[in-house]
Write an enzyme that holds these catalytic residues in place. Structure first.
Site, PDB file in Angstrom:
ATOM      1  NE  ARG A 103      -4.735  79.226 -27.867  1.00 38.99           N
ATOM      2  CZ  ARG A 103      -5.328  78.500 -26.689  1.00 38.99           C
ATOM      3  NH1 ARG A 103      -4.492  78.182 -25.873  1.00 38.99           N
ATOM      4  NH2 ARG A 103      -6.562  78.487 -26.530  1.00 38.99           N
ATOM      5  CB  THR A 107      -1.066  77.993 -36.112  1.00 40.74           C
ATOM      6  OG1 THR A 107      -0.879  79.421 -35.688  1.00 40.74           O
ATOM      7  CG2 THR A 107      -1.571  77.874 -37.653  1.00 40.74           C
ATOM      8  CG  ASP A 202     -12.094  82.629 -24.181  1.00 41.67           C
ATOM      9  OD1 ASP A 202     -12.115  83.714 -23.720  1.00 41.67           O
ATOM     10  OD2 ASP A 202     -11.281  82.456 -25.147  1.00 41.67           O
ATOM     11  CG  ASP A 205     -15.361  84.493 -24.993  1.00 40.64           C
ATOM     12  OD1 ASP A 205     -14.728  85.642 -25.515  1.00 40.64           O
ATOM     13  OD2 ASP A 205     -15.230  83.204 -25.939  1.00 40.64           O
TER      14      ASP A 205
END
Length: 212
Positions: A103, A107, A202, A205
């Site tokens: 992603r 945007t 995340d 991560d």
């Protein structure tokens, strides 16, 4: 679209530890793997089987086995790789395909950088693995990849889902295919950065460390 939130004390316990920001990557990977196996048990409840005659050490009998063509498991890179072993533990004969998607953080558009799937998925039961169903854009893009290859039976396994993502998938897919979302929990919402709240951060991560 069908939503299945798996309610089980072990799932709730493992998810709580995953959410804790103090949980180290090694523990996070282990618990994510265990949690996926529990979710996979429910996600494969309707896997297609056929009768087969076998002989035990005692006598002939009839059992069941997975039908052909075999199911296909598709982790979305990179975070979906952390779910792969937990899924294939229950479906060791399944084939494995890969979709590399990310992603754009500005945007929120989805970019595809890898695609290793059969050209024809007719009659295949497809299982997509992605830890977080946040905006839903990645999942919609992945499902569309499968539908373009004639898939019609798609199950998506996610550790967590956001209401916004669920609405996005339902609106985008509609009745074009039989799609099921299996998750451990549906959280409150997305924040201004499109992260699930309260979420777990995340997932990529936390599984593998931060890649700069």
């Amino acid at each position: 679209m069908r939503l299945q939130v798996v309610d089980h004390p072990l799932i709730a316990h493992k998810l709580t530890v995953l959410r804790d920001k103090r949980t180290p990557s090694a523990t996070f990977r282990l618990l994510a793997d265990e949690l996926v196996t529990l979710l996979a048990y429910e996600a494969t409840r309707d896997v297609i089987v056929e009768d087969v005659d076998i002989t035990t050490p005692v006598a002939p009998t009839r059992g069941q086995q997975l039908t052909e063509p075999r199911p296909i498991v598709i982790p979305i890179l990179r975070a979906g790789l952390g779910m792969l072993e937990g899924m294939t533990r229950l479906l060791p004969t399944a084939e494995v395909g890969f979709l590399g998607m990310k992603r754009d953080e500005e945007t929120l558009a989805i970019e595809t950088y890898a695609n290793r799937l059969p050209t024809d998925l007719s009659g295949r039961q497809c299982f997509i693995l992605d830890p977080m169903l946040a905006t839903g854009h990645t999942m919609v893009a992945a499902i569309n990849y499968l539908l373009e290859r004639n898939a019609r039976d798609v199950t998506c396994l996610c550790l967590l889902a956001a209401p916004e993502g669920l609405r996005e998938v339902e609106g985008a897919i509609s009745d074009r295919a039989d799609v099921t979302i299996v998750t451990a929990a549906v959280d409150e919402r997305l924040n201004e950065h499109a992260y699930i709240v309260p979420g777990l951060g995340d997932a990529g991560d936390r599984l593998y460390g931060i890649v700069s």
